[in-house]
Motif scaffolding. Structure first.
Motif, PDB file in Angstrom:
ATOM      1  N   ALA A  60      28.169  -6.472  66.081  1.00  0.00           N
ATOM      2  CA  ALA A  60      27.309  -6.913  67.043  1.00  0.00           C
ATOM      3  C   ALA A  60      28.039  -6.750  68.609  1.00  0.00           C
ATOM      4  CB  ALA A  60      26.906  -8.203  66.655  1.00  0.00           C
ATOM      5  N   TRP A  87      22.995   5.564  74.422  1.00  0.00           N
ATOM      6  CA  TRP A  87      21.891   5.404  73.417  1.00  0.00           C
ATOM      7  C   TRP A  87      21.296   4.047  74.039  1.00  0.00           C
ATOM      8  CZ3 TRP A  87      18.626   6.243  69.645  1.00  0.00           C
ATOM      9  CH2 TRP A  87      18.192   4.905  68.886  1.00  0.00           C
ATOM     10  N   GLU A 106      20.510 -13.886  68.625  1.00  0.00           N
ATOM     11  CA  GLU A 106      20.685 -12.936  69.827  1.00  0.00           C
ATOM     12  C   GLU A 106      19.376 -12.543  70.539  1.00  0.00           C
ATOM     13  OE1 GLU A 106      21.230  -8.267  68.445  1.00  0.00           O
ATOM     14  OE2 GLU A 106      22.765  -9.673  67.713  1.00  0.00           O
ATOM     15  N   MET A 107      19.761 -12.148  71.887  1.00  0.00           N
ATOM     16  CA  MET A 107      18.312 -11.779  72.396  1.00  0.00           C
ATOM     17  C   MET A 107      17.881 -10.668  71.711  1.00  0.00           C
ATOM     18  SD  MET A 107      17.622 -13.630  75.064  1.00  0.00           S
ATOM     19  CE  MET A 107      16.681 -12.759  76.181  1.00  0.00           C
ATOM     20  N   VAL A 108      16.492 -10.627  71.632  1.00  0.00           N
ATOM     21  CA  VAL A 108      15.956  -9.468  70.971  1.00  0.00           C
ATOM     22  C   VAL A 108      15.691  -8.415  72.168  1.00  0.00           C
ATOM     23  CG1 VAL A 108      13.612  -8.363  69.939  1.00  0.00           C
ATOM     24  CG2 VAL A 108      14.801 -10.788  69.052  1.00  0.00           C
ATOM     25  N   ALA A 123      15.728 -14.177  66.790  1.00  0.00           N
ATOM     26  CA  ALA A 123      16.225 -13.257  65.948  1.00  0.00           C
ATOM     27  C   ALA A 123      17.812 -13.244  65.948  1.00  0.00           C
ATOM     28  CB  ALA A 123      15.667 -11.981  66.236  1.00  0.00           C
ATOM     29  N   ASN A 124      18.192 -13.718  64.793  1.00  0.00           N
ATOM     30  CA  ASN A 124      19.758 -13.636  64.559  1.00  0.00           C
ATOM     31  C   ASN A 124      20.606 -14.326  65.746  1.00  0.00           C
ATOM     32  OD1 ASN A 124      19.056 -12.085  62.615  1.00  0.00           O
ATOM     33  ND2 ASN A 124      20.583 -10.618  62.847  1.00  0.00           N
ATOM     34  N   PRO A 183      20.457 -15.254  58.643  1.00  0.00           N
ATOM     35  CA  PRO A 183      19.853 -13.824  58.758  1.00  0.00           C
ATOM     36  C   PRO A 183      20.674 -12.785  57.947  1.00  0.00           C
ATOM     37  CG  PRO A 183      19.656 -14.886  61.019  1.00  0.00           C
ATOM     38  CD  PRO A 183      20.382 -15.720  59.909  1.00  0.00           C
ATOM     39  N   PRO A 207      18.066  -7.098  64.634  1.00  0.00           N
ATOM     40  CA  PRO A 207      19.193  -7.392  65.827  1.00  0.00           C
ATOM     41  C   PRO A 207      19.729  -5.951  66.500  1.00  0.00           C
ATOM     42  CG  PRO A 207      19.976  -7.624  63.577  1.00  0.00           C
ATOM     43  CD  PRO A 207      18.538  -7.271  63.477  1.00  0.00           C
ATOM     44  N   TYR A 208      20.359  -5.880  67.312  1.00  0.00           N
ATOM     45  CA  TYR A 208      21.025  -4.904  67.982  1.00  0.00           C
ATOM     46  C   TYR A 208      21.640  -3.706  66.935  1.00  0.00           C
ATOM     47  CZ  TYR A 208      23.193  -1.686  71.229  1.00  0.00           C
ATOM     48  OH  TYR A 208      23.692  -0.396  71.813  1.00  0.00           O
ATOM     49  N   TRP A 209      22.506  -4.116  66.336  1.00  0.00           N
ATOM     50  CA  TRP A 209      23.382  -3.373  65.615  1.00  0.00           C
ATOM     51  C   TRP A 209      22.577  -2.348  64.588  1.00  0.00           C
ATOM     52  CZ3 TRP A 209      23.002  -4.561  60.520  1.00  0.00           C
ATOM     53  CH2 TRP A 209      22.722  -5.768  60.028  1.00  0.00           C
ATOM     54  N   TYR A 254      17.975   2.251  72.337  1.00  0.00           N
ATOM     55  CA  TYR A 254      16.775   1.857  71.531  1.00  0.00           C
ATOM     56  C   TYR A 254      15.353   1.962  72.306  1.00  0.00           C
ATOM     57  CZ  TYR A 254      13.721   0.234  67.983  1.00  0.00           C
ATOM     58  OH  TYR A 254      12.466  -0.143  66.838  1.00  0.00           O
ATOM     59  N   TYR A 255      15.366   0.975  73.513  1.00  0.00           N
ATOM     60  CA  TYR A 255      13.972   1.068  73.698  1.00  0.00           C
ATOM     61  C   TYR A 255      13.603   2.228  74.980  1.00  0.00           C
ATOM     62  CZ  TYR A 255      12.881  -3.330  71.582  1.00  0.00           C
ATOM     63  OH  TYR A 255      12.413  -4.002  70.435  1.00  0.00           O
ATOM     64  N   PHE A 291       7.407  -2.784  74.108  1.00  0.00           N
ATOM     65  CA  PHE A 291       7.217  -3.373  72.784  1.00  0.00           C
ATOM     66  C   PHE A 291       5.829  -3.798  72.782  1.00  0.00           C
ATOM     67  CE2 PHE A 291       7.288  -6.733  69.430  1.00  0.00           C
ATOM     68  CZ  PHE A 291       7.759  -6.173  68.471  1.00  0.00           C
ATOM     69  N   LEU A 301      12.617  -9.364  64.455  1.00  0.00           N
ATOM     70  CA  LEU A 301      12.677  -8.135  65.080  1.00  0.00           C
ATOM     71  C   LEU A 301      14.343  -7.895  64.537  1.00  0.00           C
ATOM     72  CD1 LEU A 301      10.882  -7.791  68.360  1.00  0.00           C
ATOM     73  CD2 LEU A 301      10.164  -7.156  66.204  1.00  0.00           C
ATOM     74  N   LYS A 336      19.631  -1.274  64.705  1.00  0.00           N
ATOM     75  CA  LYS A 336      19.076  -0.092  65.393  1.00  0.00           C
ATOM     76  C   LYS A 336      19.876   0.990  65.890  1.00  0.00           C
ATOM     77  CE  LYS A 336      17.131  -3.227  68.199  1.00  0.00           C
ATOM     78  NZ  LYS A 336      16.290  -3.613  69.321  1.00  0.00           N
TER      79      LYS A 336
END
Lengths: 115, 206
Positions: free
Chosen positions: B3, A74, A23-25, A20-21, B191, B123-125, A76-77, A35, B121, B127
């Motif tokens: 990012a 913050w 980067e680490m998801v 994903a992009n 992406p 990316p970080y930014w 998210y998880y 998840f 899923l 969310k």
């Protein structure tokens, strides 16, 4: 998502592995587990995915109304985990108290199962 | 904002979350509510099979097949499902096309809705509370921070996925790509170009 169908059955499986992009998801292993648990419960029909999504929106909303938007705390998880806990209670998949107790057992290493 | 925006997580909180997640999985396994390999299957699937390569294939096809492009913009869910892209968070997809004078950007202001079957899923930014709060209010400034300068004469439309619909951007086809095959076009579809934070990659000048 229809509860009668497995999530995996619904998803295409013939694609080459992307990231994903790039980067680490997931930053930490527990994030991936939290998840996966939330999706697995939905796929097995314990709740509709939309119910989880609403639970997540409430969890994020509570945090955001109590913190500044730039608050460095913050995660998210962590909000995802809170949403999951609330779904477990709402659907009576765990009984009150047992989650606290088991967490405590893992924390003091009375339990050490690896997932 | 970007990012590189980092957050500090207290190790104590991380440890507690890890223990709590283990406790949940342990209890659900013990009660027989989830199978021993269900969670692994879900994670493996998302880490290996779902990702922005799917969306890139959709974009490249739309660039090369006008009929598919028309279908994609009229009924995105059906058009992408015909390529095998459907499932969780892909039930209601809408693809919006960039064109001269109009640039699209996606956000989910309430949580993190994202077209998983097409982009994987988020990316970080995506969310992050800062992006979610600012994207709809000052998209031009946000895009500038991502390194994308949208000319003043170009309208920016922000699509909030907080309803049942997950949005994806169809970027404009880069100049100099006439005659290129799908396989050559797919790598140009980053992406970010499908989120609206950048343009499709230009062809390397030789």
């Amino acid at each position: 998502m229809e509860p009668s169908r497995s999530l995996i059955d619904d998803l295409p499986a013939d694609q080459a592995p992307p990231r994903a992009n790039g980067e680490m998801v997931f930053a930490e292993p527990w994030e991936a587990r939290a998840f996966g648990i939330a999706l697995a419960l939905s796929a097995d029909g314990h709740y509709e995915w939309e119910s989880f999504r609403q639970s997540l929106i409430r969890s994020i909303g509570r945090w955001e109304s109590a913190h500044a938007v730039e608050d460095a705390g913050w995660s998210y998880y962590e909000r995802w985990l809170e949403a999951l806990e609330n779904m477990l209670a709402e659907c009576e998949l765990v009984v009150p108290g047992e989650l606290d107790q088991r967490t405590e057992e893992f924390t003091r290493r009375a339990r050490d199962e690896a997932f | 904002m970007t990012a590189n925006h980092e957050h500090y997580h207290h190790p104590e909180t991380e440890r507690h979350s890890a223990a709590r997640t283990k406790a949940i999985e342990s209890l659900l396994l013990e009660k027989g509510i989830i199978g021993s390999d269900t969670v692994d299957k879900v994670i493996t699937f998302f880490e290996t099979d779902m990702g922005p390569l799917n969306g890139a294939k959709v974009v490249a096809r739309a660039w090369t097949e006008p009929q598919f492009r028309e279908w994609l913009l009229r009924d995105s869910t059906a058009a992408v499902a015909s390529m095998g892209f459907f499932g969780a968070e892909g039930e209601h997809i809408r693809v919006v096309a960039n064109e001269p004078g109009v640039h699209h950007l996606i956000v989910c202001t309430l949580c993190s809705c994202y077209p998983w079957p097409l982009l994987g899923l988020p990316p970080y930014w995506f969310k992050d509370p800062v992006y979610r709060a600012r994207a709809a209010i000052e998209p031009r400034a946000v895009l500038r921070e991502f390194g994308l300068d949208i000319p003043a004469g170009t309208e920016i439309r922000v699509w909030d996925s907080s309803a049942q619909i997950r949005y994806m951007v169809l970027p404009e086809r880069p100049a100099g790509t006439a005659g290129m095959s799908m396989a050559e076009l797919v790598p140009l579809v980053t992406p970010g170009s499908m989120q609206g934070i950048e343009l499709a990659r230009p062809v390397a000048s030789t």
